[in-house]
Scaffold this active site. Sequence first.
Site, mmCIF file in Angstrom:
data_model
loop_
_atom_site.group_PDB
_atom_site.id
_atom_site.type_symbol
_atom_site.label_atom_id
_atom_site.label_comp_id
_atom_site.label_asym_id
_atom_site.label_seq_id
_atom_site.Cartn_x
_atom_site.Cartn_y
_atom_site.Cartn_z
ATOM 1 N N CYS A 21 -9.830 0.457 6.884
ATOM 2 C CA CYS A 21 -9.346 0.600 8.247
ATOM 3 C C CYS A 21 -8.327 -0.498 8.523
ATOM 4 C CB CYS A 21 -10.486 0.542 9.260
ATOM 5 S SG CYS A 21 -11.341 -1.046 9.304
ATOM 6 N N CYS A 24 -9.449 -4.095 8.161
ATOM 7 C CA CYS A 24 -9.402 -4.656 6.806
ATOM 8 C C CYS A 24 -8.014 -5.215 6.515
ATOM 9 C CB CYS A 24 -9.742 -3.580 5.774
ATOM 10 S SG CYS A 24 -11.402 -2.887 5.925
ATOM 11 N N ASP A 438 33.280 1.642 13.298
ATOM 12 C CA ASP A 438 34.478 1.107 12.651
ATOM 13 C C ASP A 438 35.398 2.281 12.320
ATOM 14 O OD1 ASP A 438 36.139 -0.725 11.068
ATOM 15 O OD2 ASP A 438 35.301 0.349 9.357
#
Length: 762
Positions: A21, A24, A438
């Site tokens: 989970c 952890c 650009d």
Amino acid sequence: MTDVLADPAEPVELAIGGMTCAACAARVERKLNKLEGVTATVNYATEHASVALAAPVPVRRLIDQVESAGYQAREITRDDDAGDRPDRVRALWRRLVVALLAGVPLADLSITLALVPSLRFPGWQWVLLALTVPVVTWCAWPFHAKALRAARHGTGSMDTLVSLGVVAASGWSVYTMFARSADAHSEGVWGLILQPAGSMYLDVAAGVTIFVLAGRMFEARAKHTAGGALRALARIGARDVVVLDENGGERRIPVTGLRAGDRFVVRPGDTVATDGVVETGACAIDASAMTGESQPVEVAAGDTVVGGTVALGGRLVVRAERVGAGTQLAQLVRLVERAQSDKAAVQRLADRIASVFVPVVLVLALLTLGGWLLGGAPAEKAVSCALAVLIIACPCALGLATPTALLVASGRGAQLGVFIKGHQALESAKAIDTVVLDKTGTLTAGAMSVAALEVADGYSRATVLAAAAAVENASEHGVGRAIVELARAELGTVGEVEDFRALSGLGVSGRVDGREVRVGSARLVRAEAGAIPSVLESRRKHWEAEGKTAVAVAVDDQVCAVFALADTVRPSAAGAVAELRALGLRTVMLTGDNESTARAVAAEVGVDEVIAEVLPADKASVIARLRSEGRVVAMVGDGINDGPALAGADLGMALVSGTDVAVGACDLILMRTDLAVVPAAVRLARATLRTIRGNLRWAFGYNIAALPLAAAGLLNPLIAGAAMALSSLFVVSNSLRLRRFEQENGTPDAVSTVDKRVSAAH
């Protein structure tokens, strides 16, 4: 390998085992970050840890630190596949099959005996127990093992809740069957749904094990599937290569044995082994796997080729320039790996909540048990409510809500030609309101081409073009290359020049077939050949007003023609700008070119605002000014001078055809020259964030709504277990919908198209 010092210049990637989970993951992350000079990010969905180092640290020390927290760790090598391995899915499947074979008859029998106690036969308890034991021991062993490991280190995880629930349900049931009368009354079907009839929970213990195993298996399979794009990228590379020795002899070696400077052969249908330069030969190259471009590119001697592309015809001899981890393909795979191991801000919030969730739930379960007992409820009722709290509260969906969506988005983006360097890019895209583009090399192709040619009376187009191309063929200038390309296209050949001279900033001159030829600016030809005829002068001024570059040609001191050259606008530019505007974004062109040229291009592509004649060093200042005005800015560029602006924008996007500086400074790498990928990247980011928000709403809402119901005794522990597993499955399935992003629009898939081209080549 694990006892060597890790290089601080390159993050260490660790595979973490035993996590169940988000709590952890947060625990492993805290443990690693306790080491001096270590900054770690642990991702539960990918089960990877990315460790940045301030100084050299032994890899073994990092692994020991993870293992001291009760988890396994190993260093990830370049040959590792992404995602969960199929053997993990198979292991979970085997346990699930056994759990189903024993659990389904157990549930049928226990429910029947609960509803109709008169059907209970001598020894029925032993039959139920025999069906239960393999489910709650071997099938549920992964949960018990991880819970015990966490307990030894004084911590808890989702498996702690599952294991406690299974053990408590089984233990209470055994106690009830053998130490109490076990003659509980039936409460009917609704009583069975809300609370089990009687006080036996063997079916609950087996049911929770089945549901959680099924959820884990589908989760593992989904993570394996989500990593498919990365594995597909890794498979693009060649496995072996034909190398030429000094005498021209051929020998086939593994691609890992290739070294920079080696010469290797690429035949029709072969995958180019590594990045290099073509020495001899010519053919069409399919770069779709790398760029998503639908059209093959012709290459010949002197051209560069990229590893992972496919030769469609002809034989090439290529000199290797970059090998191994230095190739463009390897760098892109690494980018996706890091992006999938990166952690978004929303995920950090979920991790903090999950890290305290388990102890809070344990306390809540104890309070529920004590509250019901103090309220005078039967022990079985109190135990049932406490079990429901333990089971329903597992924060699996919460831990999966963000990383699974980001994992799938990274893979899908790679397929579409959008490489995400970090998940902060996806978060930044949410608030973007201005896109700065650009001009040269981004909106335009960055290469000059002849737009028109006006010839004076008494001269032929072919004669003038041949003379100008012969002189320009000795020049390296972009104007010269454009004139030479036109001559080759129309005339087939280019003549020779004598006495060639390059006049810096003005043009070129030389002798062609005994005649003096000058090609260059109006100033050059006026100084050398006198006035420009009025018709040509009028045309020259008109072209310059349109933003084109005008070049005059003089033969034997007579001005005879004027070329108009332009940086060609990309065919996809206007459509991409229109899509960006449709998304509600303001578009701005930022360029160092003169105002008239910039406005001509802006009018052609439909840009809202033009900022022209900006020095390279000032581009970043323009971005900063736009941000100070309250705009959230994305910058799209490709050149060295775009690097500071890309880094200074809220979201930087660089074309992969651009310089290393631009690519290094951006957040998203656009692998296709088709600018439609720019709005596609924005839409992908927005779709991912919508998915994350939906996942988090479900995960938080599920736990907030379910816990009070469980504590109030309104949820059967079996129903709670099913709801918990289905919650995780919903989050993963919702995230996997991103794999279909843009399919309805027919967007080219950079990875999947290559196999078709290879087959066609053969």
